[in-house]
Design an enzyme around this catalytic site. Structure first.
Site, PDB file in Angstrom:
ATOM      1  N   LEU A 197       0.845  -1.038  -0.082  1.00 32.39           N
ATOM      2  CA  LEU A 197       0.011  -0.167  -0.022  1.00 32.39           C
ATOM      3  C   LEU A 197       0.935   1.069   0.006  1.00 32.39           C
ATOM      4  O   LEU A 197       1.913   1.502   0.814  1.00 32.39           O
ATOM      5  CB  LEU A 197      -0.880  -0.121   1.305  1.00 32.39           C
ATOM      6  CG  LEU A 197      -1.799  -1.412   1.498  1.00 32.39           C
ATOM      7  CD1 LEU A 197      -2.585  -1.230   2.579  1.00 32.39           C
ATOM      8  CD2 LEU A 197      -2.682  -1.676   0.248  1.00 32.39           C
ATOM      9  N   GLU A 223      -0.093  -6.007  11.908  1.00 30.29           N
ATOM     10  CA  GLU A 223       0.558  -6.657  13.256  1.00 30.29           C
ATOM     11  C   GLU A 223      -0.459  -6.566  14.434  1.00 30.29           C
ATOM     12  O   GLU A 223      -1.090  -5.543  14.523  1.00 30.29           O
ATOM     13  CB  GLU A 223       1.918  -6.030  13.222  1.00 30.29           C
ATOM     14  CG  GLU A 223       2.844  -6.389  12.358  1.00 30.29           C
ATOM     15  CD  GLU A 223       4.229  -5.538  12.431  1.00 30.29           C
ATOM     16  OE1 GLU A 223       4.560  -5.188  13.621  1.00 30.29           O
ATOM     17  OE2 GLU A 223       4.834  -5.443  11.548  1.00 30.29           O
ATOM     18  N   ARG A 249       1.558  -5.813  23.984  1.00 25.11           N
ATOM     19  CA  ARG A 249       2.159  -5.028  25.157  1.00 25.11           C
ATOM     20  C   ARG A 249       1.474  -3.759  25.417  1.00 25.11           C
ATOM     21  O   ARG A 249       0.749  -3.112  24.577  1.00 25.11           O
ATOM     22  CB  ARG A 249       3.709  -4.659  24.888  1.00 25.11           C
ATOM     23  CG  ARG A 249       3.666  -3.818  23.780  1.00 25.11           C
ATOM     24  CD  ARG A 249       5.141  -3.076  23.533  1.00 25.11           C
ATOM     25  NE  ARG A 249       4.909  -2.381  22.540  1.00 25.11           N
ATOM     26  CZ  ARG A 249       5.222  -2.348  21.268  1.00 25.11           C
ATOM     27  NH1 ARG A 249       5.323  -3.602  20.822  1.00 25.11           N
ATOM     28  NH2 ARG A 249       5.104  -1.343  20.502  1.00 25.11           N
TER      29      ARG A 249
HETATM   30  C1  MV4 Z   1       3.368  -2.300   4.849  1.00 27.02           C
HETATM   31  C2  MV4 Z   1       3.264  -1.089   4.322  1.00 27.02           C
HETATM   32  C3  MV4 Z   1       2.546  -1.054   2.949  1.00 27.02           C
HETATM   33  N1  MV4 Z   1       2.085  -2.122   2.468  1.00 27.02           N
HETATM   34  N2  MV4 Z   1       2.867  -3.416   4.536  1.00 27.02           N
HETATM   35  C4  MV4 Z   1       6.014  -0.920   8.551  1.00 27.02           C
HETATM   36  C5  MV4 Z   1       6.349  -1.339   9.852  1.00 27.02           C
HETATM   37  C6  MV4 Z   1       5.483  -2.669  10.023  1.00 27.02           C
HETATM   38  N3  MV4 Z   1       4.724  -2.419  11.273  1.00 27.02           N
HETATM   39  C7  MV4 Z   1       4.674  -2.841   8.648  1.00 27.02           C
HETATM   40  N4  MV4 Z   1       5.267  -1.458   7.932  1.00 27.02           N
HETATM   41  C8  MV4 Z   1       4.738  -1.369   6.701  1.00 27.02           C
HETATM   42  N5  MV4 Z   1       3.958  -2.166   6.110  1.00 27.02           N
HETATM   43  C9  MV4 Z   1       2.107  -3.293   3.305  1.00 27.02           C
HETATM   44  N6  MV4 Z   1       1.524  -4.130   2.849  1.00 27.02           N
HETATM   45  C10 MV4 Z   1       3.938  -0.086   4.721  1.00 27.02           C
HETATM   46  C11 MV4 Z   1       4.765  -0.086   6.034  1.00 27.02           C
HETATM   47  C12 MV4 Z   1       5.458   1.266   6.521  1.00 27.02           C
HETATM   48  C13 MV4 Z   1       4.725   1.658   7.411  1.00 27.02           C
HETATM   49  C14 MV4 Z   1       3.812   1.261   8.626  1.00 27.02           C
HETATM   50  C15 MV4 Z   1       3.159   1.844   9.459  1.00 27.02           C
HETATM   51  C16 MV4 Z   1       3.912   3.039  10.027  1.00 27.02           C
HETATM   52  C17 MV4 Z   1       5.151   3.885   9.119  1.00 27.02           C
HETATM   53  C18 MV4 Z   1       5.462   2.933   8.185  1.00 27.02           C
HETATM   54  C19 MV4 Z   1       6.588   3.489   7.265  1.00 27.02           C
HETATM   55  C20 MV4 Z   1       7.001   2.958   6.330  1.00 27.02           C
HETATM   56  C21 MV4 Z   1       6.546   1.516   5.916  1.00 27.02           C
END
Ligand code: MV4
Length: 463
Positions: free
Chosen positions: A217, A301, A305
């Protein structure tokens, strides 16, 4: 009715002393909740934290090892020994350190103590991001498109999965999370190399080469849902937060509720989280992390905690999350039902970090002068004081500035006022940068996503 262990637990006899296996502002926060519940506290520290005030306000205080976290706050045997010596009946892990370590939760229970958190098995399921996704899909929680199984080895099967999802895709390590062990693949000819690289990184960093694939995304917001569950089959959600304002996966500003999301859009997602908790037999507090894009939610996710940003939910829901978490661990039935949970007004949290404003490297040293804001709707969670020595060994968080007001605009104004009244001298902090951020137009309009802050910093540096 016969007196069962459950009934005596409900009467609050499971433990009367809590060892807090953490430091800093969260050690202070947990200690306060324990005292309010009439519980005695055991503080632990490393050599670097010997002078920390949270030690002198606890009922006992034990130094358990050298400054390095690996030899102190992460030393499971030393913590268990301290609990035994001080007569603690329970251990609160706080956040970070051992809070999401299933082996530690298991060792605590095997030592005959209560781990104030979920079962070791819940922690392990959520720690493996593939099994977490499988549990959520099975419970009807909306997930990012992509299989809830590990990628196979066969190249043509992998190619078919990517085509089914549609490019761009993202490769993630099952053992990763929080931004570690992932790689975006914009088009087909980069797929196999990306998988090979991520697999090697995963093997080294997490000890497991297991990977999975999702639709990438491009401009989502990070929205999370707070849940709390007791040991008696009750689960609640306490509203949502927007944590999009982050830099390199470190959140900087959080708010509750997320701006511009209608209650009827978020309601079914919250209920699905509650359903998932009941289905997996979750207990304690937890956070479901979602990406939100074009009006839809996608689970990524679950954190098992208490989180740094729990105060914004406390301010809007009126629930003391730490007290409720501890009471749950004592075996009490949740004392509210979903219908009692309301979200009132708007709350922001700013993380004040001791860091260099240019390089973002931790800034250690003595706080020579400190002024903290006061007034209606202002809360400061901190462990520091004038004369406090910020050590270079740990996380750079020195305070959390939290505000609450009837509307988002009023809460922003209140945060500007709170930041204006905050003075920290002797070390560098991110306060100037937080002040500038609260003057930013698009942020004030709620027009941000997970990339906004890094882009804003880049523009600001160029200017
Ligand atoms: C993603 C995404 C876009 N598409 N998954 C980064 C941390 C981890 N919790 C999952 N993350 C991401 N997963 C899909 N399928 C973009 C991120 C991501 C992100 C997510 C939440 C907050 C900040 C972020 C910064 C960069 C990438």
């Amino acid at each position: 009715m016969p007196e069962t262990s459950e009934h005596s637990a409900a009467a609050g006899h499971r433990f009367d002393t809590v060892l807090i296996a953490n430091r800093g502002e969260i050690a202070v926060r947990i200690q306060r909740a324990c005292r309010e519940l009439g519980l005695k506290t055991v503080a632990i520290c490393s050599e670097a934290d010997r002078e920390a005030p949270y030690g002198s306000t606890a009922d006992s205080f034990l130094c358990i090892g050298p400054s390095s976290a690996a030899k102190s706050y992460l030393n499971q045997d030393a913590i268990l020994l301290a609990a035994r010596l001080a007569g603690a009946g329970a251990i609160h892990p706080g956040y970070g350190f051992l809070s999401e370590n299933a082996a530690f939760a298991d060792a605590v229970e095997k030592a005959g103590l209560i781990f104030i958190g979920p079962t070791a098995s819940s922690i392990a399921i959520m720690g493996d991001k593939i099994s977490a996704k499988r549990a959520m899909m099975a419970a009807g929680v909306p997930c990012v498109p992509g299989p809830d199984t590990a990628l196979p080895d066969d190249p043509s099967t992998i190619e078919r999965i990517a085509l089914e999802i549609g490019y761009p895709v993202i490769i993630k390590a099952a053992g990763g999370g929080g931004g570690r062990g992932m790689r975006v693949v914009p088009k087909a000819d980069l797929l196999h190399e990306a998988i090979a690289l991520t697999r090697e990184e995963a093997r080294k960093a997490f000890g497991s080469p297991s990977l999975y694939m999702e639709k990438f995304l491009e401009h989502p917001r990070h929205i999370e849902i707070q849940v709390i569950c007791d040991d008696h089959g009750n689960a609640l959600w306490l509203g949502h937060r927007d944590c999009s304002m982050q830099r390199r996966h470190q959140k900087v500003v959080e708010e509750a509720p997320a701006a511009g999301i209608a209650p009827d859009i978020i309601q079914p997602v919250g209920m699905a989280c509650v359903q998932a908790c009941l289905q997996i037999g979750y207990r304690g507090v937890g956070t479901f992390e979602f990406l939100y894009e074009d009006g839809a939610f996608y689970f990524i996710e679950m954190n098992t905690r208490l989180q740094v940003e729990h105060p914004v939910t406390e301010m809007t829901s009126g629930v003391d999350i730490v007290q409720a978490q501890i009471r749950g661990a004592q075996g009490h039935v949740l004392d509210l039902i979903q219908g009692d949970v309301t979200c009132e007004g708007h709350s922001f949290e700013c993380r004040i970090n001791a860091e260099d404003p240019e390089t973002f490297l931790p800034s250690a040293g003595v706080v020579t002068h400190l002024a903290l804001p006061t007034g209606p709707g202002i809360r400061v969670d901190t462990h520091i004081h004038a004369g406090y020595k910020v050590s270079p060994y740990y996380d750079s968080l020195i305070a959390k500035l939290i505000v609450h007001a009837p509307t988002r605009a009023e809460a922003m104004a209140r945060m500007r006022e709170a930041l204006a009244g905050t003075e920290v001298e002797g070390i560098s902090t991110n306060i100037p940068f937080l002040r500038a951020l609260f003057e930013d137009g698009p942020f004030a309009q709620g027009e941000t996503d997970i990339h906004y802050l890094e882009q804003w910093l880049k523009l600001r540096r160029a200017a």
